[in-house]
Design a protein around this motif. Structure first.
Motif, mmCIF file in Angstrom:
data_model
loop_
_atom_site.group_PDB
_atom_site.id
_atom_site.type_symbol
_atom_site.label_atom_id
_atom_site.label_comp_id
_atom_site.label_asym_id
_atom_site.label_seq_id
_atom_site.Cartn_x
_atom_site.Cartn_y
_atom_site.Cartn_z
ATOM 1 N N GLY A 59 -40.447 -92.432 -18.093
ATOM 2 C CA GLY A 59 -39.248 -91.848 -18.877
ATOM 3 C C GLY A 59 -39.421 -91.007 -20.103
ATOM 4 N N ASP A 60 -38.937 -91.533 -21.324
ATOM 5 C CA ASP A 60 -39.001 -91.093 -22.515
ATOM 6 C C ASP A 60 -40.323 -91.360 -23.370
ATOM 7 O OD1 ASP A 60 -36.382 -89.852 -22.252
ATOM 8 O OD2 ASP A 60 -35.488 -91.275 -23.504
ATOM 9 N N ASP A 61 -41.133 -92.418 -22.915
ATOM 10 C CA ASP A 61 -42.292 -92.844 -23.555
ATOM 11 C C ASP A 61 -43.433 -91.768 -22.913
ATOM 12 O OD1 ASP A 61 -41.063 -94.912 -24.649
ATOM 13 O OD2 ASP A 61 -41.385 -96.367 -22.899
ATOM 14 N N VAL A 62 -43.156 -90.883 -21.824
ATOM 15 C CA VAL A 62 -44.307 -90.254 -21.458
ATOM 16 C C VAL A 62 -44.885 -89.257 -22.535
ATOM 17 C CG1 VAL A 62 -45.174 -88.186 -19.760
ATOM 18 C CG2 VAL A 62 -43.763 -90.503 -18.867
ATOM 19 N N ASP A 63 -45.976 -88.931 -22.608
ATOM 20 C CA ASP A 63 -46.527 -87.974 -23.741
ATOM 21 C C ASP A 63 -47.610 -87.260 -22.878
ATOM 22 O OD1 ASP A 63 -48.027 -86.634 -25.687
ATOM 23 O OD2 ASP A 63 -48.000 -88.017 -27.020
ATOM 24 N N PRO A 64 -47.542 -85.972 -22.806
ATOM 25 C CA PRO A 64 -48.384 -85.348 -22.019
ATOM 26 C C PRO A 64 -49.925 -85.326 -22.545
ATOM 27 C CG PRO A 64 -47.030 -83.726 -22.765
ATOM 28 C CD PRO A 64 -46.426 -85.089 -23.017
ATOM 29 N N ASP A 65 -49.959 -85.623 -23.827
ATOM 30 C CA ASP A 65 -51.404 -85.593 -24.423
ATOM 31 C C ASP A 65 -52.006 -87.228 -24.445
ATOM 32 O OD1 ASP A 65 -51.511 -83.030 -25.050
ATOM 33 O OD2 ASP A 65 -49.900 -83.257 -26.705
ATOM 34 N N LEU A 66 -51.004 -88.028 -23.877
ATOM 35 C CA LEU A 66 -51.712 -89.405 -23.996
ATOM 36 C C LEU A 66 -51.641 -89.879 -22.567
ATOM 37 C CD1 LEU A 66 -52.357 -91.670 -26.018
ATOM 38 C CD2 LEU A 66 -49.781 -92.478 -25.839
ATOM 39 N N THR A 67 -52.940 -89.829 -21.882
ATOM 40 C CA THR A 67 -53.191 -90.162 -20.509
ATOM 41 C C THR A 67 -54.437 -91.144 -20.486
ATOM 42 O OG1 THR A 67 -54.523 -87.979 -20.268
ATOM 43 C CG2 THR A 67 -52.359 -88.121 -19.992
ATOM 44 N N ASN A 68 -54.461 -91.709 -19.370
ATOM 45 C CA ASN A 68 -55.783 -92.235 -19.000
ATOM 46 C C ASN A 68 -56.663 -91.308 -18.357
ATOM 47 O OD1 ASN A 68 -55.083 -92.116 -16.293
ATOM 48 N ND2 ASN A 68 -54.135 -94.393 -16.311
ATOM 49 N N ALA A 69 -57.884 -91.806 -17.835
ATOM 50 C CA ALA A 69 -58.833 -91.143 -17.483
ATOM 51 C C ALA A 69 -58.562 -90.610 -15.890
ATOM 52 C CB ALA A 69 -60.310 -92.046 -17.100
ATOM 53 N N GLY A 70 -57.382 -91.240 -15.368
ATOM 54 C CA GLY A 70 -57.161 -90.656 -14.050
ATOM 55 C C GLY A 70 -55.977 -89.505 -14.249
ATOM 56 N N LYS A 71 -55.698 -89.272 -15.647
ATOM 57 C CA LYS A 71 -54.487 -88.300 -16.038
ATOM 58 C C LYS A 71 -53.162 -88.863 -15.862
ATOM 59 C CE LYS A 71 -57.779 -85.264 -16.800
ATOM 60 N NZ LYS A 71 -59.112 -86.111 -16.716
ATOM 61 N N LEU A 72 -52.900 -90.135 -15.861
ATOM 62 C CA LEU A 72 -51.562 -90.687 -15.674
ATOM 63 C C LEU A 72 -51.241 -91.186 -17.194
ATOM 64 C CD1 LEU A 72 -52.562 -93.494 -12.768
ATOM 65 C CD2 LEU A 72 -51.386 -91.066 -12.496
ATOM 66 N N PRO A 73 -50.025 -90.622 -17.417
ATOM 67 C CA PRO A 73 -49.452 -91.193 -18.724
ATOM 68 C C PRO A 73 -49.613 -92.601 -19.034
ATOM 69 C CG PRO A 73 -47.695 -90.699 -17.226
ATOM 70 C CD PRO A 73 -48.949 -90.327 -16.500
ATOM 71 N N VAL A 74 -49.842 -92.765 -20.265
ATOM 72 C CA VAL A 74 -49.978 -94.283 -20.665
ATOM 73 C C VAL A 74 -49.483 -94.363 -22.143
ATOM 74 C CG1 VAL A 74 -52.054 -94.743 -19.350
ATOM 75 C CG2 VAL A 74 -52.213 -93.959 -21.752
ATOM 76 N N THR A 75 -49.068 -95.592 -22.392
ATOM 77 C CA THR A 75 -48.746 -95.814 -23.822
ATOM 78 C C THR A 75 -49.942 -96.318 -24.817
ATOM 79 O OG1 THR A 75 -48.289 -98.226 -23.242
ATOM 80 C CG2 THR A 75 -46.608 -96.549 -23.148
ATOM 81 N N GLU A 76 -49.630 -96.392 -26.188
ATOM 82 C CA GLU A 76 -50.633 -96.875 -26.978
ATOM 83 C C GLU A 76 -50.204 -98.142 -27.684
ATOM 84 O OE1 GLU A 76 -51.324 -93.910 -29.959
ATOM 85 O OE2 GLU A 76 -49.340 -94.145 -30.639
ATOM 86 N N LEU A 77 -51.102 -99.076 -28.050
ATOM 87 C CA LEU A 77 -50.644 -100.249 -28.681
ATOM 88 C C LEU A 77 -51.065 -100.114 -30.024
ATOM 89 C CD1 LEU A 77 -51.929 -102.783 -26.309
ATOM 90 C CD2 LEU A 77 -49.761 -101.935 -26.407
#
Length: 209
Positions: A59-77
């Motif tokens: 949802g709104d947490d998706v940042d296209p510049d923030l992904t894991n190695a598999g190019k999936l959107p992730v969050t940061e802690l």
């Protein structure tokens, strides 16, 4: 009943020691991030340059510049750090990661890992950082289905696919059982929806008592 991929990820997350530094491989292992307890203190590393990765983003947490190695959107802690890929691989190769969780095409009873190429002429090789993780992480966990689509076991006496690493896998998590690979042989930690005798009969490796 056998475990779903999400349930497998829950079992893996359950077994990761609090405070560990962990890399999750591309594919099924990335789901482990969604099942780590918030107070576990586990710090996730991703080889494209992030330490302190959180669960997958929606949802709104998706940042296209923030992904894991598999190019999936992730969050940061809180406290997350970013760095270039050279530093990321130095962490992997330098023995700074406590655990890595990888997918696999085959794992041998001796702990050999094959997960980058099936050898088929039309298959696309995908080396990524698996070789670095296999030799650099202090503990290598594999997450995979126990049987291939044709019904053949993926836990084998000897790998027939090109190898990623030799004698590097410590534990294998599957939809039907969890196995420890020890100097004394393959040991079953727990099973899911299948008896140990039936499990041993379906495998081509000797299961230690």
């Amino acid at each position: 009943m056998s475990l779903s991929k999400r349930e497998m990820a829950q079992v893996v997350a359950r077994d990761i020691a609090p405070g560990s530094f962990v890399n999750l491989g591309i594919g099924q292992p990335t789901m482990v991030a969604d099942h780590l307890a918030p107070d576990s203190g586990v710090v996730l590393h991703t080889e494209n340059g992030m330490l302190g990765m959180g669960p997958g983003a929606t949802g709104d947490d998706v940042d296209p510049d923030l992904t894991n190695a598999g190019k999936l959107p992730v969050t940061e802690l809180p406290g997350a750090a970013y760095f270039d890929q050279a530093d990321s691989f130095a962490m992997m190769r330098g023995g700074h990661l406590d655990v890595c969780v990888l997918g696999a095409f085959q794992v041998s009873a001796a702990g050999d890992l094959a997960n980058w190429h099936t050898g088929a002429p039309d298959a696309i090789p995908a080396v990524g950082g698996a070789m670095d993780l296999a030799v650099g992480a202090k503990q290598v966990l594999v997450m995979m289905t126990l049987f291939a689509k044709d019904g053949t076991p993926k836990l084998v006496s000897e790998c027939t696919y090109p190898l990623t690493g030799l004698r590097c896998v410590d534990r294998v998590y599957t939809d039907l059982a969890v196995f420890d690979l020890t100097a004394d042989g393959v040991r079953v930690r727990e099973t899911f929806g299948i008896g140990r005798e039936e499990l041993a009969a379906r495998l081509a490796v000797r299961v230690a008592e």
